[in-house]
Design a protein around this motif. Structure first.
Motif, mmCIF file in Angstrom:
data_model
loop_
_atom_site.group_PDB
_atom_site.id
_atom_site.type_symbol
_atom_site.label_atom_id
_atom_site.label_comp_id
_atom_site.label_asym_id
_atom_site.label_seq_id
_atom_site.Cartn_x
_atom_site.Cartn_y
_atom_site.Cartn_z
ATOM 1 N N GLN A 28 82.265 50.577 35.834
ATOM 2 C CA GLN A 28 81.174 50.050 35.006
ATOM 3 C C GLN A 28 80.364 48.910 35.644
ATOM 4 O OE1 GLN A 28 79.869 51.382 32.527
ATOM 5 N NE2 GLN A 28 78.596 49.807 31.610
ATOM 6 N N THR A 32 76.288 49.119 36.167
ATOM 7 C CA THR A 32 75.341 48.144 35.616
ATOM 8 C C THR A 32 74.398 47.637 36.704
ATOM 9 O OG1 THR A 32 76.903 47.437 33.907
ATOM 10 C CG2 THR A 32 75.143 45.904 34.459
ATOM 11 N N LYS A 65 77.836 45.283 29.990
ATOM 12 C CA LYS A 65 76.835 45.668 29.003
ATOM 13 C C LYS A 65 76.727 47.192 29.006
ATOM 14 C CE LYS A 65 74.641 42.141 26.993
ATOM 15 N NZ LYS A 65 74.386 42.079 25.551
ATOM 16 N N LYS A 131 73.013 53.414 26.940
ATOM 17 C CA LYS A 131 73.706 52.625 27.966
ATOM 18 C C LYS A 131 72.717 51.953 28.919
ATOM 19 C CE LYS A 131 75.068 54.666 31.688
ATOM 20 N NZ LYS A 131 74.441 53.928 32.808
ATOM 21 N N GLN A 135 71.948 47.905 29.503
ATOM 22 C CA GLN A 135 72.200 47.317 30.817
ATOM 23 C C GLN A 135 70.979 46.574 31.362
ATOM 24 O OE1 GLN A 135 73.545 50.992 32.670
ATOM 25 N NE2 GLN A 135 75.600 50.161 32.936
#
Length: 308
Positions: A28, A32, A65, A131, A135
């Motif tokens: 992740q 990001t 995030k 998503k 981000q």
């Protein structure tokens, strides 16, 4: 013991969900950084600069995030992908005229994975849109493209529905399809080719027994190689997709060809490769974890079924 198709599909779906979870947990922060660098390449000099600025601006949580929609996206995508992969392998067997138990070649597995990705795209696109927007929310506010950002999954979802309706979640669908279908041909092709190399003439299902590379190492390396093949082959398409999904928050955004031409004309071809470094790091680590979790959980469930 022969397992019926419904149970096999459930096993593939569950193993895919396990793989998707492992993929997000390990990759992740790099994902990001990828989205931030793709959509606002002029704000960051490179991966380290992006990490440092993100930490200074919003703290450690800034790297995670969009984790909730990322989890939903990866679990949904990989569940559908691996379930459909099994079905598509059977379709490929029928097309080439071989028995349902016959092992497919690496090229045939690649074709099955490519077909399966088209189905996975339908569940991936909405969650990936949420998503990506989460981000890059800070950068959208900083650049003045939006006045007030959304800091939660629900606020982003509500904003999409209010502005564009349910179809708004499918912004960037054509770019996602353009990325997934050819990308997963190289993904599964690279994975199966790598497994064939490590198996050295033995069954690929017994990779952990290969003397030179014991345990999970062959699966990790094969998954990492497959992920790297995917992203190298379709990265510019993903860059365009990210821009469409994020920048459409600020108003009407051009489609795939319009966005592609605008980026090349105003920023140059290299702008399509912004964020490639974190993507390749993530591709190897996260996809290695994905296939390791998928294969091990699948084998465990198959053994449990066989024991009854």
């Amino acid at each position: 013991m022969r397992i019926n198709s419904a149970i096999q599909a459930a096993i593939d779906l569950t193993a895919g969900a396990a793989g998707g979870t492992a993929c997000v947990v390990t990759g992740q922060p790099f994902d990001t950084a990828k989205v931030k660098m793709q959509t606002f390449p002029n704000m960051y000099k490179g991966l380290v600069d992006c990490f440092v600025k993100t930490y200074k601006q919003v703290g450690f949580r800034g790297f995670y995030k969009g984790t909730t929609p990322a989890l939903l996206a990866n679990i949904a995508e990989n569940s559908v992908l691996f379930m459909c992969y099994g079905f598509c392998q059977q379709i490929v067997r029928k097309i080439v005229g071989v028995d349902r138990k016959t092992k497919l070649s690496d090229l045939q597995n690649a074709a099955a994975g490519s077909f399966a990705s088209a189905f996975a795209t339908l569940v991936l696109c909405p969650t990936e849109l949420v998503k990506c927007r989460l981000q890059a929310m800070y950068e959208m506010q900083l650049s003045g493209k939006i006045i007030q950002g959304h800091n939660t999954v629900w606020s982003v979802v509500k904003g999409v529905i209010q502005k564009d309706g349910p179809l708004g979640f499918y912004r960037g669908l054509s770019s996602t399809l353009l990325r997934e279908v050819p990308g997963y041909f190289f993904f599964f092709g690279g994975y199966e080719l790598s497994r064939t190399f490590f198996a050295s003439g033995r069954s690929k299902d017994d990779l952990g027994m290969v003397t030179l590379f014991p345990g999970p190492v062959p699966l990790l390396l094969s998954g990492g190689f497959g992920g790297s093949c995917l992203w190298i082959s379709v990265y510019p398409v993903d860059c365009v997709k990210s821009r469409i999904q994020v920048l459409s928050m600020a108003g009407k955004q051009a489609g795939f060809m319009g966005t592609f031409v605008t980026v090349v004309r105003t920023e140059g071809v290299l702008a399509l490769y912004s964020g490639l470094t974190p993507t390749m790091i993530r591709a190897f680590v996260a996809n290695g974890a994905l296939f390791l979790a998928y294969e091990y959980s699948r084998k465990l469930m198959m053994k449990q079924i066989d024991s009854y």
